[in-house]
Write an enzyme that holds these catalytic residues in place. Structure first.
Site, PDB file in Angstrom:
ATOM      1  N   ASN A  10       0.876  -1.174   0.000  1.00 12.83           N
ATOM      2  CA  ASN A  10       0.000   0.000   0.000  1.00 12.83           C
ATOM      3  C   ASN A  10       0.912   1.222   0.000  1.00 12.83           C
ATOM      4  OD1 ASN A  10      -1.785   2.077   0.535  1.00 12.83           O
ATOM      5  ND2 ASN A  10      -2.141   1.477   2.675  1.00 12.83           N
ATOM      6  N   LYS A  12       0.080   4.274  -0.266  1.00 14.28           N
ATOM      7  CA  LYS A  12      -0.546   5.481   0.305  1.00 14.28           C
ATOM      8  C   LYS A  12      -0.311   6.673  -0.635  1.00 14.28           C
ATOM      9  CE  LYS A  12       0.383   3.379   4.714  1.00 14.28           C
ATOM     10  NZ  LYS A  12       0.481   3.483   6.151  1.00 14.28           N
ATOM     11  N   HIS A  95      -9.200   0.569   5.409  1.00 20.28           N
ATOM     12  CA  HIS A  95      -7.872   0.821   5.975  1.00 20.28           C
ATOM     13  C   HIS A  95      -8.020   1.779   7.154  1.00 20.28           C
ATOM     14  CE1 HIS A  95      -3.778   2.290   6.455  1.00 20.28           C
ATOM     15  NE2 HIS A  95      -3.398   1.168   5.863  1.00 20.28           N
ATOM     16  N   GLU A  97      -6.425   4.266   8.114  1.00 14.81           N
ATOM     17  CA  GLU A  97      -6.293   5.706   7.806  1.00 14.81           C
ATOM     18  C   GLU A  97      -7.590   6.243   7.202  1.00 14.81           C
ATOM     19  OE1 GLU A  97      -2.613   5.495   5.582  1.00 14.81           O
ATOM     20  OE2 GLU A  97      -1.606   4.886   7.431  1.00 14.81           O
ATOM     21  N   GLU A 164      -4.810  -5.366  10.817  1.00 14.88           N
ATOM     22  CA  GLU A 164      -3.776  -4.346  10.952  1.00 14.88           C
ATOM     23  C   GLU A 164      -3.986  -3.576  12.256  1.00 14.88           C
ATOM     24  OE1 GLU A 164      -2.062  -3.108   6.920  1.00 14.88           O
ATOM     25  OE2 GLU A 164      -3.897  -1.964   7.190  1.00 14.88           O
ATOM     26  N   GLY A 170       2.876   1.949  10.475  1.00 13.97           N
ATOM     27  CA  GLY A 170       3.778   3.079  10.250  1.00 13.97           C
ATOM     28  C   GLY A 170       4.514   3.523  11.497  1.00 13.97           C
ATOM     29  N   SER A 209       4.049  -2.507  10.098  1.00 16.73           N
ATOM     30  CA  SER A 209       5.512  -2.487  10.166  1.00 16.73           C
ATOM     31  C   SER A 209       6.167  -3.816   9.765  1.00 16.73           C
ATOM     32  CB  SER A 209       5.971  -2.042  11.557  1.00 16.73           C
ATOM     33  OG  SER A 209       5.479  -0.737  11.824  1.00 16.73           O
TER      34      SER A 209
HETATM   35  C1  PEP Z   1      -0.386  -0.108   6.023  1.00 19.77           C
HETATM   36  O1  PEP Z   1      -0.476   1.064   5.715  1.00 19.77           O
HETATM   37  O2  PEP Z   1      -1.306  -0.871   5.711  1.00 19.77           O
HETATM   38  C2  PEP Z   1       0.784  -0.571   6.759  1.00 19.77           C
HETATM   39  C3  PEP Z   1       0.745  -1.749   7.280  1.00 19.77           C
HETATM   40  O3  PEP Z   1       1.860   0.304   6.850  1.00 19.77           O
HETATM   41  P1  PEP Z   1       3.330  -0.033   7.447  1.00 19.77           P
HETATM   42  O4  PEP Z   1       3.758  -1.340   6.836  1.00 19.77           O
HETATM   43  O5  PEP Z   1       4.194   1.107   7.027  1.00 19.77           O
HETATM   44  O6  PEP Z   1       3.174  -0.152   8.928  1.00 19.77           O
END
Ligand code: PEP
Length: 248
Positions: A10, A12, A95, A97, A164, A170, A209
């Site tokens: 992703n 973003k 998601h 966000e 998640e 992040g 992450s």
């Molecule tokens: C995400 O945005 O779905 C995500 C898991 O980001 P990151 O891997 O940077 O934590």
């Protein structure tokens, strides 16, 4: 039970054309990846990534969002029909966000999942708890609520779930493989008992992450069928390492 493995990036709101070209040329032996692997770029770059399928036919291209509506007066939205016509393979829905920054409700996310399925676009349904919810012992309640509302009247045949935990996205803080596996097992229990789905057939990805240094251990867990990755999907080298780990 062996389920298909996934490695989805992703991006973003990152990457211009130059970075995309670099990413594509830095992919390491993509023809050897034998998982379902793909990238959800910014919407304006979806066609650029679809063009890259000429060199990497197995590359899947995703949308980070889609509308729950048919065509019409919805400024700034992306119609599922248009995504499918363009050759998009999957769409994220829910998601964290989108939930937190754009106030997407469980009901709206549910409508997006159903719309995507109605056009044969694979929805990747995301859910997860915040740190406060986890620390106050509400994790299971929160996940169950998101599952039951977000997956209401959804067909179990064409969907992927991505767990998640918000506190791991992040932040550099990864859930331990045990924490992730436990949450995935709980998700399987809920979809079996409350939705009557055959949970053994549902792929559940972990996101938060994930990077080359921790992916093998995470994917080694029984209930983890792949990953949804933000930061570590941005370079071809790092994403290739992740795809290779999902291909073993
Ligand atoms: C995400 O945005 O779905 C995500 C898991 O980001 P990151 O891997 O940077 O934590």
């Amino acid at each position: 039970m062996s389920r298909k493995k996934y490695m989805l990036g992703n991006w973003k709101m990152n990457h211009g054309l130059e970075e995309i070209d670099n990413f594509l040329s830095d992919l390491d032996s993509p023809s050897s990846f034998n998982c379902f692997w793909g990238i959800a770029p910014q919407a304006i770059h979806i066609l650029r990534m679809i063009k890259a399928k000429k060199r990497s036919p197995n590359l899947k291209v995703g949308s980070q969002n889609c509308s729950e509506n048919d065509f019409g007066a919805f400024t700034g939205e992306l119609a599922v029909q248009t995504l499918v016509e363009a050759g998009v393979d999957f769409t994220l829905a829910g998601h964290s966000e989108r939930r937190s920054l754009y106030s997407e409700s469980d009901e709206l996310i549910n409508a997006k999942v159903i719309k995507a399925q109605s056009e044969n676009l694979l929805p990747v349904f995301c859910l997860g708890e915040t740190l406060e919810e986890r620390d106050s012992g509400k994790m299971e309640n929160v996940l169950e609520g998101q599952l039951l509302s977000g997956l209401k009247n959804v067909d179990s045949k064409n969907i992927v779930i991505a767990y998640e935990p918000v506190w791991a996205i992040g932040t550099g803080k990864t859930a331990t493989p045990e924490q992730a596996d436990e949450a995935h097992a709980f998700i399987r229990k809920v979809i079996t008992e409350k939705l009557d789905w055959d949970a053994n057939k549902i792929s559940i990805l972990y996101g938060g992450s994930v990077k080359p240094a921790n992916v093998v251990e995470l994917l080694g867990k029984e209930n983890i069928d792949g990953a949804l990755v933000g930061g570590a999907s941005l370079t071809g080298a790092s994403f290739s390492a992740l795809c290779k780990a999902a291909s073993n």
